[in-house]
Design an enzyme around this catalytic site. Sequence first.
Site, PDB file in Angstrom:
ATOM      1  N   GLY A   1      11.116  -3.894 -10.730  1.00 10.17           N
ATOM      2  CA  GLY A   1      10.267  -2.731 -10.440  1.00 10.17           C
ATOM      3  C   GLY A   1      10.666  -1.517 -11.258  1.00 10.17           C
ATOM      4  O   GLY A   1      10.556  -0.379 -10.789  1.00 10.17           O
TER       5      GLY A   1
ATOM      6  N   GLY B   1       8.416   1.631 -11.722  1.00  7.79           N
ATOM      7  CA  GLY B   1       8.065   2.409 -10.528  1.00  7.79           C
ATOM      8  C   GLY B   1       8.761   3.760 -10.523  1.00  7.79           C
ATOM      9  O   GLY B   1       9.518   4.100 -11.440  1.00  7.79           O
ATOM     10  N   GLN B   2       8.499   4.520  -9.458  1.00  8.83           N
ATOM     11  CA  GLN B   2       9.018   5.902  -9.414  1.00  8.83           C
ATOM     12  C   GLN B   2      10.549   5.928  -9.471  1.00  8.83           C
ATOM     13  O   GLN B   2      11.136   6.668 -10.251  1.00  8.83           O
ATOM     14  CB  GLN B   2       8.533   6.596  -8.133  1.00  8.83           C
ATOM     15  CG  GLN B   2       8.843   8.094  -8.135  1.00  8.83           C
ATOM     16  CD  GLN B   2       8.807   8.727  -6.756  1.00  8.83           C
ATOM     17  OE1 GLN B   2       8.747   8.050  -5.741  1.00  8.83           O
ATOM     18  NE2 GLN B   2       8.834  10.040  -6.725  1.00  8.83           N
TER      19      GLN B   2
ATOM     20  N   ARG C   1       3.267  -5.946 -14.127  1.00  8.58           N
ATOM     21  CA  ARG C   1       1.962  -5.719 -14.760  1.00  8.58           C
ATOM     22  C   ARG C   1       1.933  -4.465 -15.626  1.00  8.58           C
ATOM     23  O   ARG C   1       1.354  -4.455 -16.699  1.00  8.58           O
ATOM     24  CB  ARG C   1       0.878  -5.596 -13.682  1.00  8.58           C
ATOM     25  CG  ARG C   1       0.644  -6.919 -12.992  1.00  8.58           C
ATOM     26  CD  ARG C   1      -0.832  -7.111 -12.643  1.00  8.58           C
ATOM     27  NE  ARG C   1      -1.039  -8.462 -12.159  1.00  8.58           N
ATOM     28  CZ  ARG C   1      -0.926  -8.818 -10.881  1.00  8.58           C
ATOM     29  NH1 ARG C   1      -0.648  -7.918  -9.959  1.00  8.58           N
ATOM     30  NH2 ARG C   1      -1.118 -10.075 -10.519  1.00  8.58           N
TER      31      ARG C   1
ATOM     32  N   ASP D   1       7.791 -11.808 -12.408  1.00 12.86           N
ATOM     33  CA  ASP D   1       7.086 -11.642 -11.131  1.00 12.86           C
ATOM     34  C   ASP D   1       8.072 -12.061 -10.031  1.00 12.86           C
ATOM     35  O   ASP D   1       8.476 -13.228  -9.969  1.00 12.86           O
ATOM     36  CB  ASP D   1       5.849 -12.562 -11.161  1.00 12.86           C
ATOM     37  CG  ASP D   1       5.143 -12.629  -9.820  1.00 12.86           C
ATOM     38  OD1 ASP D   1       5.584 -11.956  -8.862  1.00 12.86           O
ATOM     39  OD2 ASP D   1       4.147 -13.381  -9.727  1.00 12.86           O
TER      40      ASP D   1
ATOM     41  N   TYR E   1       3.831  -2.106   5.614  1.00 13.98           N
ATOM     42  CA  TYR E   1       4.997  -1.689   4.807  1.00 13.98           C
ATOM     43  C   TYR E   1       6.223  -1.537   5.709  1.00 13.98           C
ATOM     44  O   TYR E   1       7.300  -2.062   5.416  1.00 13.98           O
ATOM     45  CB  TYR E   1       4.643  -0.366   4.129  1.00 13.98           C
ATOM     46  CG  TYR E   1       5.760   0.287   3.332  1.00 13.98           C
ATOM     47  CD1 TYR E   1       6.324  -0.333   2.229  1.00 13.98           C
ATOM     48  CD2 TYR E   1       6.216   1.565   3.679  1.00 13.98           C
ATOM     49  CE1 TYR E   1       7.323   0.298   1.485  1.00 13.98           C
ATOM     50  CE2 TYR E   1       7.200   2.199   2.939  1.00 13.98           C
ATOM     51  CZ  TYR E   1       7.752   1.564   1.843  1.00 13.98           C
ATOM     52  OH  TYR E   1       8.733   2.191   1.109  1.00 13.98           O
TER      53      TYR E   1
ATOM     54  N   LYS F   1       9.738  -3.528   5.815  1.00 15.27           N
ATOM     55  CA  LYS F   1      11.022  -2.826   5.628  1.00 15.27           C
ATOM     56  C   LYS F   1      11.984  -3.184   6.768  1.00 15.27           C
ATOM     57  O   LYS F   1      13.159  -3.447   6.530  1.00 15.27           O
ATOM     58  CB  LYS F   1      10.806  -1.310   5.528  1.00 15.27           C
ATOM     59  CG  LYS F   1      10.185  -0.879   4.210  1.00 15.27           C
ATOM     60  CD  LYS F   1      11.061  -1.266   3.023  1.00 15.27           C
ATOM     61  CE  LYS F   1      10.462  -1.012   1.678  1.00 15.27           C
ATOM     62  NZ  LYS F   1      11.210  -1.574   0.566  1.00 15.27           N
TER      63      LYS F   1
HETATM   64  C1  AKB Z   1       5.865   5.952   1.264  1.00 16.18           C
HETATM   65  O1  AKB Z   1       5.388   7.067   1.515  1.00 16.18           O
HETATM   66  O2  AKB Z   1       5.300   4.888   1.533  1.00 16.18           O
HETATM   67  C2  AKB Z   1       7.241   5.907   0.641  1.00 16.18           C
HETATM   68  C3  AKB Z   1       8.316   5.796   1.656  1.00 16.18           C
HETATM   69  C4  AKB Z   1       8.672   6.940   2.507  1.00 16.18           C
HETATM   70  O3  AKB Z   1       8.902   4.758   1.784  1.00 16.18           O
HETATM   71  N1  AKB Z   1       7.455   7.063  -0.175  1.00 16.18           N
END
Ligand code: AKB
Length: 320
Positions: A8, A11-12, A36, A52, A142, A146
Site C-alpha cells: 500500500g 496510499g496516504q 493499481r 495484489d 471497515y 479492524k
Molecule cells: C478513516 O477515516 O476511515 C480513517 C481512519 C480513522 O481509520 N482515516
Amino acid sequence: MGKILVTGSVGQIGSDLVPALREKHGNENVIAGVHRTPPGEELKQGPVITVDVTNKSAVENVIKENDVNVIYHLVGVLSATGEKNPELAWKVNMEGLKNVLDLARDHNIERVFWPSSIAAFGPNTPRENTPQLTVMDPNTMYGVTKYAGELLCQYYFSKYGVDVRSLRYPGVISYKALPGGGTTDYSVAIFYEALKNKRYTCYLREDSTLPMMYMPDAIKGTINIMEADPSDIKCRLSYNHTAVSFSPKEITEEIKKHIPEFEISYEPDDRQKIADSWPKVIDDSEARKDWGWEHEFGLSEMTVDMIERLSAKLGIEKPF
Ligand code: AKB
C-alpha cells in the site's frame, strides 16, 4: 540485512513512510509494494513491486525473491469506501492481513506492522478518554475488519510467535498524498480548499470532535513501535495512538488565524453517522508508558506547517 516490504505504498501513510524508511535503511532496502495506482517519482527512487495482497502466492514470491524480513502491511479499504463496498473491504482488509500473517509465520519474518484504527471502536465505546481495552462494537465494515484484524494479530502472536505490532491510527493529516475514502478526510481537504478557494463545505457537523494526528508524528510512532524491544510491546491487539482531538469548527478557527477570509459551511452526509460512532478523545497512555510514544505536533503547530508546505506544493503564495 533482509529487505523491508511496504504494502500500500502509494496510499496516504505509505507515501510518507517509504521515504522515511529509505532514509534510515537505504533506498535499495525498502521495497514499495503497489497495486493499481502507479507510483510517483519519489517512490521510484528505490525498488517498486506490483503485488495484489489478496493473492497469497504473489506476496510469497515477493518475500522469497527479495529476502524480505520486515513487512509494513498498509493496504486497506477505509471507512467511507468500505460502507459503499463492504465485500471489497472484507476481502482486501481481512484476506490481505491473513495472507501476510500466514506468510510471516511460514517464512520467519522478523516483524510485521499492521495499522488498526479508531474505527475499531463503536457506538457503545466510551467516547471520552477511550481506554485501550474497552467495549468494541464497530458498526462499519471497515471497523469490523479492524477489530477482527486486531484479534487475528494477537492470535498469530500467541499461537505462532509472529511479532506483529499495531497502532490504532486516528485521522492522519498530511500534504503529500491525499487520504482516500475515509471519514476523517475532511481534515486534509479543508487545507486544500482554504488555500485554493478560501471556502469549504464540510460533510461533518461543526462539533464532530475526532482524534487526529499530523503525519510526521504518525511516521515517528510507526517506526518507533517497530524498533521497540519485543519485551516492551505489552499489547498485541493494537495500541491507542493519538496526538490531538479537534472538531471542524476548531480547525476552522485555527486556519482562520492565518487565512482570515476562509469560510466554512456544513452539509453532513452519510459519513456523519460513522463519525458519531467513533471516540472523541482516546487515551494512549499505554503506548507512552510501554515504548515511549510522544507526539510533537498540536493543532496550532500542525496548522502552520500544513499551510506552509501545502502552499509550496500548490504554488500558492504563503499567507503569512
Ligand atoms: C478513516 O477515516 O476511515 C480513517 C481512519 C480513522 O481509520 N482515516
